[in-house]
Motif scaffolding. Structure first.
Motif, PDB file in Angstrom:
ATOM      1  N   PHE A 152       0.843  -1.203   0.000  1.00  0.00           N
ATOM      2  CA  PHE A 152       0.000   0.000   0.000  1.00  0.00           C
ATOM      3  C   PHE A 152       0.873   1.245   0.000  1.00  0.00           C
ATOM      4  CE2 PHE A 152      -2.654   3.340   1.572  1.00  0.00           C
ATOM      5  CZ  PHE A 152      -3.927   3.040   1.141  1.00  0.00           C
ATOM      6  N   TRP A 153       1.911   1.243   0.836  1.00  0.00           N
ATOM      7  CA  TRP A 153       2.818   2.399   0.897  1.00  0.00           C
ATOM      8  C   TRP A 153       3.521   2.605  -0.452  1.00  0.00           C
ATOM      9  CZ3 TRP A 153       8.221   2.702   0.498  1.00  0.00           C
ATOM     10  CH2 TRP A 153       8.788   3.926   0.858  1.00  0.00           C
ATOM     11  N   THR A 154       3.911   1.491  -1.092  1.00  0.00           N
ATOM     12  CA  THR A 154       4.565   1.607  -2.398  1.00  0.00           C
ATOM     13  C   THR A 154       3.626   2.209  -3.435  1.00  0.00           C
ATOM     14  OG1 THR A 154       5.891  -0.362  -1.889  1.00  0.00           O
ATOM     15  CG2 THR A 154       5.784   0.328  -4.190  1.00  0.00           C
ATOM     16  N   ILE A 155       2.370   1.757  -3.430  1.00  0.00           N
ATOM     17  CA  ILE A 155       1.391   2.300  -4.381  1.00  0.00           C
ATOM     18  C   ILE A 155       1.103   3.761  -4.073  1.00  0.00           C
ATOM     19  CG2 ILE A 155      -0.991   2.102  -5.191  1.00  0.00           C
ATOM     20  CD1 ILE A 155      -0.770  -0.923  -4.657  1.00  0.00           C
ATOM     21  N   TRP A 156       1.028   4.101  -2.805  1.00  0.00           N
ATOM     22  CA  TRP A 156       0.800   5.507  -2.422  1.00  0.00           C
ATOM     23  C   TRP A 156       1.937   6.389  -2.908  1.00  0.00           C
ATOM     24  CZ3 TRP A 156       3.431   8.508   1.416  1.00  0.00           C
ATOM     25  CH2 TRP A 156       2.833   9.739   1.695  1.00  0.00           C
ATOM     26  N   ARG A 157       3.157   5.868  -2.847  1.00  0.00           N
ATOM     27  CA  ARG A 157       4.307   6.619  -3.350  1.00  0.00           C
ATOM     28  C   ARG A 157       4.234   6.789  -4.866  1.00  0.00           C
ATOM     29  NH1 ARG A 157       8.285   9.155  -0.396  1.00  0.00           N
ATOM     30  NH2 ARG A 157       9.879   8.326  -1.796  1.00  0.00           N
ATOM     31  N   GLN A 158       3.501   5.905  -5.536  1.00  0.00           N
ATOM     32  CA  GLN A 158       3.298   6.010  -6.987  1.00  0.00           C
ATOM     33  C   GLN A 158       2.089   6.872  -7.326  1.00  0.00           C
ATOM     34  OE1 GLN A 158       4.823   1.380  -7.466  1.00  0.00           O
ATOM     35  NE2 GLN A 158       2.828   1.972  -8.245  1.00  0.00           N
ATOM     36  N   ARG A 159       1.658   7.679  -6.363  1.00  0.00           N
ATOM     37  CA  ARG A 159       0.507   8.579  -6.517  1.00  0.00           C
ATOM     38  C   ARG A 159      -0.766   7.817  -6.846  1.00  0.00           C
ATOM     39  NH1 ARG A 159       2.710  13.346  -6.025  1.00  0.00           N
ATOM     40  NH2 ARG A 159       4.825  13.725  -6.806  1.00  0.00           N
ATOM     41  N   GLY A 160      -0.920   6.642  -6.214  1.00  0.00           N
ATOM     42  CA  GLY A 160      -2.159   5.882  -6.332  1.00  0.00           C
ATOM     43  C   GLY A 160      -2.332   5.177  -7.652  1.00  0.00           C
ATOM     44  N   ARG A 161      -1.255   5.047  -8.440  1.00  0.00           N
ATOM     45  CA  ARG A 161      -1.354   4.350  -9.724  1.00  0.00           C
ATOM     46  C   ARG A 161      -0.605   3.024  -9.640  1.00  0.00           C
ATOM     47  NH1 ARG A 161      -5.704   6.303 -12.031  1.00  0.00           N
ATOM     48  NH2 ARG A 161      -5.694   8.586 -12.062  1.00  0.00           N
ATOM     49  N   PRO A 162      -1.283   1.935  -9.266  1.00  0.00           N
ATOM     50  CA  PRO A 162      -0.597   0.653  -9.072  1.00  0.00           C
ATOM     51  C   PRO A 162      -0.221   0.007 -10.391  1.00  0.00           C
ATOM     52  CG  PRO A 162      -2.940   0.381  -8.784  1.00  0.00           C
ATOM     53  CD  PRO A 162      -2.713   1.844  -8.987  1.00  0.00           C
ATOM     54  N   MET A 163       0.727  -0.908 -10.307  1.00  0.00           N
ATOM     55  CA  MET A 163       1.102  -1.722 -11.452  1.00  0.00           C
ATOM     56  C   MET A 163       0.400  -3.074 -11.371  1.00  0.00           C
ATOM     57  SD  MET A 163       5.156  -0.787 -11.927  1.00  0.00           S
ATOM     58  CE  MET A 163       5.566  -0.868 -10.192  1.00  0.00           C
ATOM     59  N   LEU A 164       0.387  -3.796 -12.462  1.00  0.00           N
ATOM     60  CA  LEU A 164      -0.375  -5.037 -12.535  1.00  0.00           C
ATOM     61  C   LEU A 164       0.118  -6.059 -11.513  1.00  0.00           C
ATOM     62  CD1 LEU A 164      -2.463  -6.822 -13.925  1.00  0.00           C
ATOM     63  CD2 LEU A 164      -0.722  -7.422 -15.631  1.00  0.00           C
ATOM     64  N   TRP A 165       1.422  -6.168 -11.357  1.00  0.00           N
ATOM     65  CA  TRP A 165       1.937  -7.177 -10.433  1.00  0.00           C
ATOM     66  C   TRP A 165       1.540  -6.877  -9.001  1.00  0.00           C
ATOM     67  CZ3 TRP A 165       5.176  -6.222  -6.331  1.00  0.00           C
ATOM     68  CH2 TRP A 165       5.851  -4.996  -6.325  1.00  0.00           C
ATOM     69  N   GLN A 166       1.443  -5.614  -8.626  1.00  0.00           N
ATOM     70  CA  GLN A 166       1.041  -5.254  -7.273  1.00  0.00           C
ATOM     71  C   GLN A 166      -0.408  -5.655  -7.011  1.00  0.00           C
ATOM     72  OE1 GLN A 166       2.048  -1.111  -7.739  1.00  0.00           O
ATOM     73  NE2 GLN A 166       3.907  -1.322  -6.514  1.00  0.00           N
ATOM     74  N   VAL A 167      -1.280  -5.445  -7.995  1.00  0.00           N
ATOM     75  CA  VAL A 167      -2.687  -5.830  -7.851  1.00  0.00           C
ATOM     76  C   VAL A 167      -2.810  -7.345  -7.703  1.00  0.00           C
ATOM     77  CG1 VAL A 167      -4.924  -5.857  -9.011  1.00  0.00           C
ATOM     78  CG2 VAL A 167      -3.502  -3.800  -9.107  1.00  0.00           C
TER      79      VAL A 167
END
Length: 387
Positions: free
Chosen positions: A80-95
């Protein structure tokens, strides 16, 4: 003309005024305090993580469940913290990892669907939008396919993961679309603001060119006349220099009003100024003007056209005679300026281009004829605006 081109180049290169710089400025605004607050606001969605542990309120977890659940929660918070650092734009592998985390915890706790719902929510925020929709569909199909296995660990958890995942994913998709449209609208507003700034600069540039071109020509002619008269008629030379001073003061006032966009030029005033300027340049002026009361907008445009035309006659035509005629018709005002100068091919500079732009803005037009007998300029200002 060269300085005008350099000014236009600077405006095009300046990120504060060029339309291309609008998206860059908007992207830069993402780091502003307001956007930082909005980014921190997304952390409120962590409030759903404790729902995974609700079942512990009425039962005691085993050692394996306790370790697996805490490790899973810690791993999710890291993602969650990593995605938040990406300004809320997750990558496919994270999902996919978050979705699989929920499935992996299904044997231990009925709250496992919290993570699959999070996965659907993050999938909705993926880019491009087409990938987000496909990922959401794949996750829903996976839950349906694994239904027989997951129901063994709690029917309610599987149903809630299936239904609430779809609802949350669809809502997230709508929210993402809204944010994208708001961002595009903000960029469009920035572009409109930049274009308006550029247009205003060009208007001021045209007005200053026409105002100062005419006045400085008059000042130069009168100063030369005063220089010739100073040795023969000091009083006449003094009068000419007083006229130079008056023209300079008038030019200063015109520049001030042009900068703030309140030109208010009148044809009667410009006709009188044209007569004075032509006389000072030793050009015989023949002026025929009928009344044009009641059309201030058309008068203002034609007054600027007359000023530029007379300036060109004095500077470039080498004429001995200049005829100025203003004829109102039922549908338009027609200004004609003709001279008996050298004529020939005319290369339009910024003055004539500015004249065309002003006339075109009110639906009018400009025609120029030039031959060995002289030049003839006809400016038409319609009394009704063009559609």
């Amino acid at each position: 003309m060269g300085s005008r081109a350099r000014d236009t180049d600077r405006m095009n290169k300046d990120p504060s005024t060029s339309p291309e710089g609008a998206s860059e400025r908007h992207a830069g605004a993402l780091t502003s305090p307001g956007r930082a607050f909005q980014a921190r606001w997304h952390l409120i969605w962590l409030i759903y993580v404790p729902f995974y542990f609700i079942s512990w309120l009425y039962r005691k977890p085993g050692p394996v469940e306790l370790v697996a659940s805490l490790a899973g929660a810690a791993f999710f918070l890291l993602l969650f913290w990593t995605i938040w650092r990406q300004r809320g734009r997750p990558m496919l592998w994270q999902v996919i990892v978050i979705f699989c985390l929920g499935l992996a915890l299904s044997p231990f706790n009925v709250g496992w669907s919290v993570y699959t719902i999070y996965a659907m929510s993050f999938a909705a925020r993926m880019t491009p939008r087409r990938m987000a929709i496909r990922t959401m569909i794949v996750l829903e199909v996976a839950l349906l396919a694994l239904g027989p296995l997951l129901q063994a660990h709690g029917m309610s958890a599987w149903v809630s993961g299936l239904l609430f995942g779809a609802v949350v994913g669809f809502a997230g998709l709508m929210q993402s679309d809204m944010e994208r449209k708001n961002q595009e609208l903000a960029i469009a507003h920035e572009e409109v603001r930049a274009l308006a700034t550029t247009a205003e600069r060009e208007r001021i540039s045209r007005d200053l060119h026409d105002l100062l071109g005419h006045t400085l020509t008059l000042v130069a002619v009168k100063a030369e006349l005063a220089a010739r008269l100073v040795s023969r008629d000091a009083e006449a030379a003094e009068r000419e220099m007083q006229a130079v001073a008056a023209a300079a003061r008038e030019a200063l006032g015109e520049v001030r009003t042009a900068v703030v966009g309140m030109r208010g030029a009148s044809l009667a005033f410009e006709l009188d100024k044209a007569r004075q300027a032509l006389a000072a340049a030793n050009v015989q002026a023949e002026i025929s003007a009928l009344t044009t009361d009641g059309h201030p907008a058309q008068e203002a445009v034609l007054a600027m056209a007359l000023r530029e035309a007379v300036t060109n006659v004095i500077r470039h035509a080498g004429a001995r005679r200049c005829e100025i005629r203003l004829e109102p018709t039922a549908s338009s005002l027609v200004l004609t300026v003709a001279d008996d100068g050298v004529g020939g091919k005319i290369a339009e500079g910024s003055g004539l281009k500015g004249m065309r732009a002003r006339l075109a803005a009110i639906g009018g037009g400009l025609k120029i004829q030039s031959d060995k007998h002289g030049a003839r300029l006809v400016a038409t200002a319609p009394l009704k605006a063009a559609p």
